[in-house]
Scaffold this active site. Structure first.
Site, mmCIF file in Angstrom:
data_model
loop_
_atom_site.group_PDB
_atom_site.id
_atom_site.type_symbol
_atom_site.label_atom_id
_atom_site.label_comp_id
_atom_site.label_asym_id
_atom_site.label_seq_id
_atom_site.Cartn_x
_atom_site.Cartn_y
_atom_site.Cartn_z
ATOM 1 N N ASP A 32 3.244 111.892 14.187
ATOM 2 C CA ASP A 32 2.919 111.360 15.515
ATOM 3 C C ASP A 32 3.945 111.912 16.518
ATOM 4 O OD1 ASP A 32 2.508 109.914 17.807
ATOM 5 O OD2 ASP A 32 2.702 107.932 16.852
ATOM 6 N N GLU A 84 31.009 125.133 14.725
ATOM 7 C CA GLU A 84 30.788 124.967 13.290
ATOM 8 C C GLU A 84 29.768 126.000 12.812
ATOM 9 O OE1 GLU A 84 28.287 121.535 12.079
ATOM 10 O OE2 GLU A 84 28.726 120.750 14.081
ATOM 11 N N CYS A 116 30.900 118.714 15.107
ATOM 12 C CA CYS A 116 30.611 118.702 16.548
ATOM 13 C C CYS A 116 31.824 118.331 17.399
ATOM 14 C CB CYS A 116 29.458 117.742 16.838
ATOM 15 S SG CYS A 116 27.994 118.094 15.866
ATOM 16 N N THR A 159 15.701 117.919 15.120
ATOM 17 C CA THR A 159 16.987 117.744 15.824
ATOM 18 C C THR A 159 17.821 119.022 15.765
ATOM 19 O OG1 THR A 159 18.183 116.818 13.905
ATOM 20 C CG2 THR A 159 16.989 115.263 15.284
ATOM 21 N N SER A 209 24.860 109.335 8.635
ATOM 22 C CA SER A 209 25.607 109.978 9.728
ATOM 23 C C SER A 209 25.516 109.143 11.005
ATOM 24 C CB SER A 209 25.129 111.416 9.973
ATOM 25 O OG SER A 209 23.864 111.452 10.599
ATOM 26 N N HIS A 251 28.161 112.154 22.572
ATOM 27 C CA HIS A 251 27.665 113.278 21.774
ATOM 28 C C HIS A 251 26.191 112.994 21.468
ATOM 29 C CE1 HIS A 251 26.964 116.162 18.714
ATOM 30 N NE2 HIS A 251 26.937 115.282 17.731
ATOM 31 N N LYS A 260 21.530 104.177 20.917
ATOM 32 C CA LYS A 260 22.156 103.421 19.819
ATOM 33 C C LYS A 260 23.655 103.281 20.089
ATOM 34 C CE LYS A 260 19.096 105.370 16.213
ATOM 35 N NZ LYS A 260 18.384 104.260 15.639
ATOM 36 N N ASN A 310 19.776 119.638 19.811
ATOM 37 C CA ASN A 310 21.166 119.518 19.385
ATOM 38 C C ASN A 310 21.893 120.841 19.602
ATOM 39 O OD1 ASN A 310 23.535 118.571 18.314
ATOM 40 N ND2 ASN A 310 22.717 118.110 16.280
ATOM 41 N N SER A 343 30.904 115.061 12.612
ATOM 42 C CA SER A 343 30.711 114.512 11.271
ATOM 43 C C SER A 343 31.855 114.946 10.377
ATOM 44 C CB SER A 343 29.378 115.001 10.701
ATOM 45 O OG SER A 343 28.315 114.375 11.373
#
Ligand code: COA
Length: 419
Positions: A32, A84, A116, A159, A209, A251, A260, A310, A343
């Site tokens: 979706d 990275e 990151c 992402t 993560s 970030h 979030k 990202n 991370s």
């Protein structure tokens, strides 16, 4: 806090030349589209071929920065690249960028790797180098450059993305004067995301993560909050310390992450102010008011990330660019909070004050023009480009003033062409 005014004088962005619409990707995957657009918060995802590696992106951002600012390279004393997506175990991306631009020999050049977070580590090293007086009037280039690559068809696929942001760091912080000595950091050795040497795609425990990111945010924020209260950058009282920041930048591995993060940061702040966990009733009240608060304090920073996807180290600085493009004039003289997460993990929450010349500086970055000249590709073309071998870039001429990786010679040396 340092008495010196040090921070970001100007920035420039380099974007991959192609992108895919996330709605197209969702349809091709039988998902979706609302999962990618509403659930993850994206619109488009930058698509690279091997010719647009971290070196090419970094060099393109530095070229754009030097052109936009007219900066005399002779005044530069440091070039740090946070990435990275390194291309060599020994020779840093910074070394290639230094050579491609013919920068002065009397410079420090190095890469910083911590997922990151590497770009923020570079920014802090550069700013503190200048504030210490060791720079003796010289400026630093800090470049955040990455290609975000996950497995085709995996949960990380929507992402992905890529970009570079070049920052000119100096004692003339027209864009953002950093509050040096106030930031809060949090580090822990975990495996939420990693990429063993030789692998092109990251390995990730995605939901873990997100949990690590939020935990790091709470810890780093507590550190910043304590020092900001001690140094009276913010004051105790009915307005939360985080609400005394005009905007909060995060970030952004995917745009929903910022929501979030914001919700978590507010909960941490409310509980610190109350000295106790929030009751179910207080949590419900907070949740009902969240969207409006998010729109005011975070919303205007996300539009560029939503169109690029990202970009690992560059993501926080794309958010800064996006925010200033929209609101630089209104925010002049006001304080922002910025949260960097890598991370692994290492994170830092820091703050800074938007400069009076920020609007003019960000206009010179030409963000809308950069987006407008990208080419939309369909999912079949994205997959073709994804599957190209890392050492087999497309035969495609670089645009004027830009660089592309062209291949590896018989001695293993990477070659670049300039347009
Ligand atoms: N309509 C609207 N929203 C939808 C939806 C639909 N049809 N279907 C799912 N969603 C929502 C989910 O509710 C969820 O939202 P929430 O997190 O607010 O609950 C969101 O879309 C993602 O769905 P989910 O099932 O959790 O996705 P996933 O398991 O496929 O993976 C990631 C999501 C982010 C974990 C994955 O993309 C990933 O691993 N990314 C790389 C790692 C990363 O970016 N980490 C971030 C910290 S550095």
């Amino acid at each position: 806090m340092s008495k010196h005014r040090v921070g970001i004088e100007a920035l420039a962005v380099a974007l991959p030349e192609r992108y895919v619409e996330l709605e197209d990707l969702a349809k091709a995957r039988g998902v979706d589209p609302a999962k990618y657009t509403t659930g993850l918060g994206g619109k488009q995802m930058a698509v690279t071929d091997p010719g647009e590696d971290s070196v090419a992106l970094a060099a393109n951002a530095v070229g754009a920065l030097l052109r936009a600012t007219g900066q005399d390279p002779g005044q530069l004393g440091m070039l740090a690249v946070g990435t990275e997506s390194g291309v060599d175990h020994a020779k840093p991306v910074a070394s290639y960028v230094h050579g491609l631009h013919g920068l002065p020999r009397a410079m420090r050049t190095f890469d910083i790797q911590h997922a990151c977070y590497g770009g923020t580590a570079g920014l802090m090293a550069a700013a503190e180098w200048i504030a210490s007086g060791a720079a003796a009037g010289r400026k630093a280039l800090v470049v955040c450059a990455d290609v975000a690559r996950y497995e085709l068809l995996g949960p990380g696929e929507p992402t992905q993305g890529g970009a570079a942001v070049a920052l000119l760091v100096s004692d003339t912080p027209d864009l953002l004067a950093l509050d040096l000595g106030i930031s809060g950091a949090a580090t822990q050795h975990v495996h939420d995301f990693w990429r063993p040497s030789g692998r092109r795609e990251a390995l990730v425990d995605g939901h873990y993560s997100v949990k690590c990111y939020l935990e790091a945010l709470g810890e780093a924020y507590r550190g910043w909050r304590q020092r900001a209260l001690e140094r009276e950058l913010v004051r105790p009282g009915p307005t939360l310390p985080s609400e005394q920041l005009a905007r909060l930048l995060f970030h952004v591995p995917f745009c929903k992450m910022a929501k979030k993060a914001y919700a978590h940061l507010r909960q941490v702040d409310l509980e610190l102010a109350a000295g106790a966990p929030l009751s179910a009733e207080a949590l419900a009240k907070e949740s009902a008011a969240l969207e409006a608060k998010l729109a005011g304090q975070v919303g205007s920073s996300l539009w560029l990330n939503a169109r690029v996807g990202n970009a690992y180290t560059a993501s926080l600085y794309l958010a800064l660019a996006g925010l200033l493009e929209t609101e630089a004039s209104a925010l002049a003289g006001q304080r922002l909070g910025l949260f960097s997460y890598g991370s692994g993990y290492c994170s830092e929450l820091f703050s800074g004050v938007v400069g009076e010349r920020a609007a003019a500086r960000i206009a010179a970055a030409g963000l809308e023009e950069l987006l407008a000249r990208r080419e939309r590709v369909d999912v079949a073309e994205y997959e073709r480009l994804y599957r190209l071998a890392a050492d087999a870039p497309e035969a495609r001429a670089p645009r004027p003033g830009m660089f592309r990786f062209t291949g590896i010679d018989s001695e293993g040396r990477r070659q670049y062409a300039a347009g």
